[in-house]
Design an enzyme around this catalytic site. Structure first.
Site, mmCIF file in Angstrom:
data_model
loop_
_atom_site.group_PDB
_atom_site.id
_atom_site.type_symbol
_atom_site.label_atom_id
_atom_site.label_comp_id
_atom_site.label_asym_id
_atom_site.label_seq_id
_atom_site.Cartn_x
_atom_site.Cartn_y
_atom_site.Cartn_z
ATOM 1 N N TYR A 59 0.597 -1.459 0.206
ATOM 2 C CA TYR A 59 -0.244 0.077 -0.077
ATOM 3 C C TYR A 59 0.923 1.506 -0.046
ATOM 4 C CZ TYR A 59 -4.291 2.652 1.776
ATOM 5 O OH TYR A 59 -5.434 3.130 0.701
ATOM 6 N N ASN A 172 -21.927 -4.862 -1.126
ATOM 7 C CA ASN A 172 -22.103 -4.860 0.030
ATOM 8 C C ASN A 172 -20.647 -4.854 0.484
ATOM 9 O OD1 ASN A 172 -20.446 -7.069 -1.112
ATOM 10 N ND2 ASN A 172 -20.761 -8.813 0.507
ATOM 11 N N SER A 173 -19.378 -3.914 0.198
ATOM 12 C CA SER A 173 -18.612 -3.380 0.714
ATOM 13 C C SER A 173 -19.422 -2.095 1.785
ATOM 14 C CB SER A 173 -17.784 -3.074 -0.013
ATOM 15 O OG SER A 173 -18.369 -2.051 -0.465
ATOM 16 N N VAL A 175 -18.320 0.071 1.942
ATOM 17 C CA VAL A 175 -17.815 1.475 1.324
ATOM 18 C C VAL A 175 -19.720 1.407 0.751
ATOM 19 C CG1 VAL A 175 -16.805 2.732 -1.013
ATOM 20 C CG2 VAL A 175 -15.776 1.419 1.113
ATOM 21 N N MET A 270 -10.650 -5.535 -5.373
ATOM 22 C CA MET A 270 -11.128 -6.226 -4.654
ATOM 23 C C MET A 270 -10.290 -7.665 -5.237
ATOM 24 S SD MET A 270 -11.292 -5.359 -1.506
ATOM 25 C CE MET A 270 -11.635 -7.077 -0.197
ATOM 26 N N TRP A 293 -8.835 8.640 -4.286
ATOM 27 C CA TRP A 293 -8.282 7.692 -3.069
ATOM 28 C C TRP A 293 -8.418 7.977 -1.795
ATOM 29 C CZ3 TRP A 293 -2.509 7.737 -1.964
ATOM 30 C CH2 TRP A 293 -2.163 6.686 -0.856
ATOM 31 N N LYS A 357 -17.373 -6.324 8.826
ATOM 32 C CA LYS A 357 -16.476 -4.971 9.283
ATOM 33 C C LYS A 357 -15.727 -5.646 10.553
ATOM 34 C CE LYS A 357 -14.919 -2.074 7.219
ATOM 35 N NZ LYS A 357 -14.368 -2.912 6.059
HETATM 36 N N1 LIG Z 1 -9.850 4.130 -2.717
HETATM 37 C C1 LIG Z 1 -10.292 4.946 -1.308
HETATM 38 O O1 LIG Z 1 -10.216 5.899 -1.038
HETATM 39 C C2 LIG Z 1 -10.473 3.684 -1.161
HETATM 40 C C3 LIG Z 1 -11.584 4.285 0.690
HETATM 41 C C4 LIG Z 1 -12.355 3.208 1.001
HETATM 42 C C5 LIG Z 1 -12.156 1.650 0.578
HETATM 43 N N2 LIG Z 1 -11.062 1.518 -0.312
HETATM 44 C C6 LIG Z 1 -11.644 0.251 -1.046
HETATM 45 O O2 LIG Z 1 -12.313 0.029 -1.084
HETATM 46 C C7 LIG Z 1 -12.464 -1.703 -0.882
HETATM 47 C C8 LIG Z 1 -13.984 -2.334 -0.117
HETATM 48 O O3 LIG Z 1 -13.125 -1.437 0.758
HETATM 49 P P1 LIG Z 1 -14.089 -2.034 2.043
HETATM 50 O O4 LIG Z 1 -13.485 -0.804 3.504
HETATM 51 O O5 LIG Z 1 -15.231 -1.200 1.993
HETATM 52 O O6 LIG Z 1 -14.116 -3.150 2.494
HETATM 53 P P2 LIG Z 1 -15.382 -4.468 3.455
HETATM 54 O O7 LIG Z 1 -16.445 -4.112 3.903
HETATM 55 O O8 LIG Z 1 -14.244 -5.214 3.716
HETATM 56 O O9 LIG Z 1 -16.178 -5.296 1.859
HETATM 57 C C9 LIG Z 1 -14.785 -6.130 0.752
HETATM 58 C C10 LIG Z 1 -16.095 -6.398 -0.456
HETATM 59 O O10 LIG Z 1 -14.784 -6.757 -1.670
HETATM 60 C C11 LIG Z 1 -16.228 -8.168 -1.392
HETATM 61 N N3 LIG Z 1 -14.455 -9.205 -2.750
HETATM 62 C C12 LIG Z 1 -13.653 -9.477 -1.630
HETATM 63 N N4 LIG Z 1 -12.878 -10.219 -2.645
HETATM 64 C C13 LIG Z 1 -13.759 -10.111 -3.949
HETATM 65 C C14 LIG Z 1 -13.616 -11.021 -4.971
HETATM 66 N N5 LIG Z 1 -12.667 -11.911 -4.679
HETATM 67 N N6 LIG Z 1 -14.324 -10.455 -6.163
HETATM 68 C C15 LIG Z 1 -15.159 -9.976 -6.073
HETATM 69 N N7 LIG Z 1 -15.465 -8.850 -4.567
HETATM 70 C C16 LIG Z 1 -14.725 -9.308 -3.340
HETATM 71 C C17 LIG Z 1 -16.893 -8.669 -0.528
HETATM 72 O O11 LIG Z 1 -17.660 -9.248 -1.282
HETATM 73 P P3 LIG Z 1 -17.894 -10.922 -0.647
HETATM 74 O O12 LIG Z 1 -19.214 -10.302 0.827
HETATM 75 O O13 LIG Z 1 -19.016 -11.367 -1.648
HETATM 76 O O14 LIG Z 1 -16.349 -11.208 -0.388
HETATM 77 C C18 LIG Z 1 -16.835 -7.440 -0.430
HETATM 78 O O15 LIG Z 1 -18.048 -6.485 -1.208
HETATM 79 C C19 LIG Z 1 -11.501 -2.128 -0.742
HETATM 80 O O16 LIG Z 1 -10.324 -2.358 -1.642
HETATM 81 C C20 LIG Z 1 -10.529 -1.010 0.022
HETATM 82 O O17 LIG Z 1 -9.313 -0.926 -0.243
HETATM 83 C C21 LIG Z 1 -10.721 2.265 -1.048
#
Ligand SMILES: NC(=O)c1ccc[n+]([C@@H]2O[C@H](COP(=O)([O-])OP(=O)(O)OC[C@H]3O[C@@H](n4cnc5c(N)ncnc54)[C@H](OP(=O)(O)O)[C@@H]3O)[C@@H](O)[C@H]2O)c1
Length: 369
Positions: A59, A172-173, A175, A270, A293, A357
């Site tokens: 990261y 469902n994440s 975000v 993801m 980001w 989470k």
């Molecule tokens: N760029 C930015 O500013 C920013 C800010 C916040 C978050 N993010 C990113 O956003 C993403 C989600 O973060 P979060 O905290 O919301 O995560 P989270 O609540 O832990 O959720 C993870 C999500 O990813 C899905 N997933 C996991 N493995 C996968 C795969 N192989 N194929 C498809 N879907 C998959 C999960 O689906 P299942 O339920 O099906 O496992 C779930 O929907 C992460 O990559 C995080 O780093 C980026």
């Protein structure tokens, strides 16, 4: 209780699999904070996917290595304390701090502040005060990264009006759930994609209750008639914003559902697969693709005022708490026991066993760990 080892942090000394490289370390009581600084007690600190990437060393934003977590401690080897997000209570206020008081709740303005700890000293400019009467502990601990990501991506790329449509994957994440709720409050309709699972109907119902207009699985994209039926849903107002959490081939397929002059905004990968965007929509339909980001957006002190404004707006929205589990590192644990607990949690997260989470509650140690 040991007077010497008053606090505890999760640490790593080298990058690698979190289930292997994380441990915990106890450290002496914090001295009174220097001028313009605060002593903080962390109440809850989430484990976000990016925190895992930080420990893995993949990261771009990293915690500062240190040989001392408190005055009087000198370690032989530098340690890093992970944790970018968290809710802390102010326990002591340095000279010259006028806008924050003992007992206030704060979240982090500084990236990688090392929130996986029971106590830290930070500059008063490095935190943002929350109105603690109006928000739950879990919502406060998870407010600084995911909800603003959702809010800003909906606000800053396409001029959305009530009745407009947005597509997202990873719906469902944390975000994704914030996107659904914020869009719904603005009258914006969402087409949401998730991975298939045995209890898919329960997930579809849960997201619909949050405000999702439609929820589909990626598998449905392989049916040719699917695109036609979605286009019928959106009629003459096709979606102009696609928010991408997942990347990989299904994201490329989703671009087929977009109207002209649309934006594909990527904030996650993801699936760990690259994103190959079809060239046709770029040339003939004005599609623009870019990345978002939050850390890059908000890493400068000058943007603290904007961050405060956005967080205040999100508090007003009263978003539902993300599905979560709190893991407590009890004060009665030794460092060996607490470290083993953290590695076990990291292993389960790596295997996708939580599906919600995870938030750490790290208590001050009560033994000479
Ligand atoms: N760029 C930015 O500013 C920013 C800010 C916040 C978050 N993010 C990113 O956003 C993403 C989600 O973060 P979060 O905290 O919301 O995560 P989270 O609540 O832990 O959720 C993870 C999500 O990813 C899905 N997933 C996991 N493995 C996968 C795969 N192989 N194929 C498809 N879907 C998959 C999960 O689906 P299942 O339920 O099906 O496992 C779930 O929907 C992460 O990559 C995080 O780093 C980026």
């Amino acid at each position: 209780m040991s007077a010497r080892y008053a606090h505890r942090a999760v640490v790593f000394t080298r990058n690698g699999e979190p289930a292997s490289v994380l441990s915990t370390l106890t450290y002496p009581a914090l001295p009174p904070p220097p001028p313009h600084s605060l002593n903080l007690k962390f109440r809850l600190s989430p484990i976000n996917p990016s925190d895992i990437n930080v420990v893995e060393g993949v990261y771009p934003s990293k915690p500062e290595p240190t040989k001392s977590l408190s005055a009087g401690q000198q370690l032989t080897e530098s340690v890093c304390v992970p944790g970018n997000e968290g809710l802390a209570e102010v326990t002591d206020v340095g000279e010259g701090v006028t806008d924050i008081q003992k007992g206030d709740w704060v979240v982090m303005a500084k990236p990688q502040a090392g929130t996986w700890s029971s106590a830290r000293t930070l500059g008063s400019h490095e935190v943002i005060k929350l109105d603690k009467g109006n928000i739950s502990e879990v919502n406060a601990a998870t407010i600084a990264v995911n909800p603003p990501t959702a809010y800003l991506m909906l606000r800053d790329y396409v001029n959305l009006n009530s009745g407009d449509w947005v597509i997202q994957n990873g719906a469902n994440s944390a975000v994704g759930q914030a996107i659904i709720q914020i869009a719904a409050q603005q009258g914006v309709k969402t087409i949401n994609f998730v991975r298939d699972r045995p209890d898919i109907d329960a997930l579809k119902q849960q997201l619909t209750q949050l405000g999702a207009t439609h929820v589909f699985t990626y598998n449905e994209l392989s049916d040719k008639s699917f695109y036609k039926s979605v286009k019928e849903l959106t009629g003459n107002n096709p979606p102009r914003l696609l928010l991408n959490c997942v990347s990989g081939p299904t994201t490329a397929q989703l671009t087929r559902l977009l109207g002209t002059d649309a934006r594909l905004v990527s904030y996650g990968a993801m699936s760990k697969q690259p994103l190959a965007i079809p060239t046709g929509p770029l040339i003939f339909r004005g599609l623009k693709a870019e990345g978002f980001w939050i850390t890059g957006r908000w890493s400068k002190d000058s943007e603290k005022e904007e961050k405060q404004k956005v967080l205040n707006a999100i508090v007003q929205m009263e978003l539902k708490e993300p599905e979560h589990e709190i893991v407590t590192l009890e004060g009665s644990l030794t460092d060996e026991q607490a470290g083993a607990r953290v590695r076990e949690v990291a292993r389960k997260i790596g295997e996708g066993k939580y599906g919600k989470k995870v938030l750490l509650r790290i208590e001050d140690p009560v033994t000479n760990g």
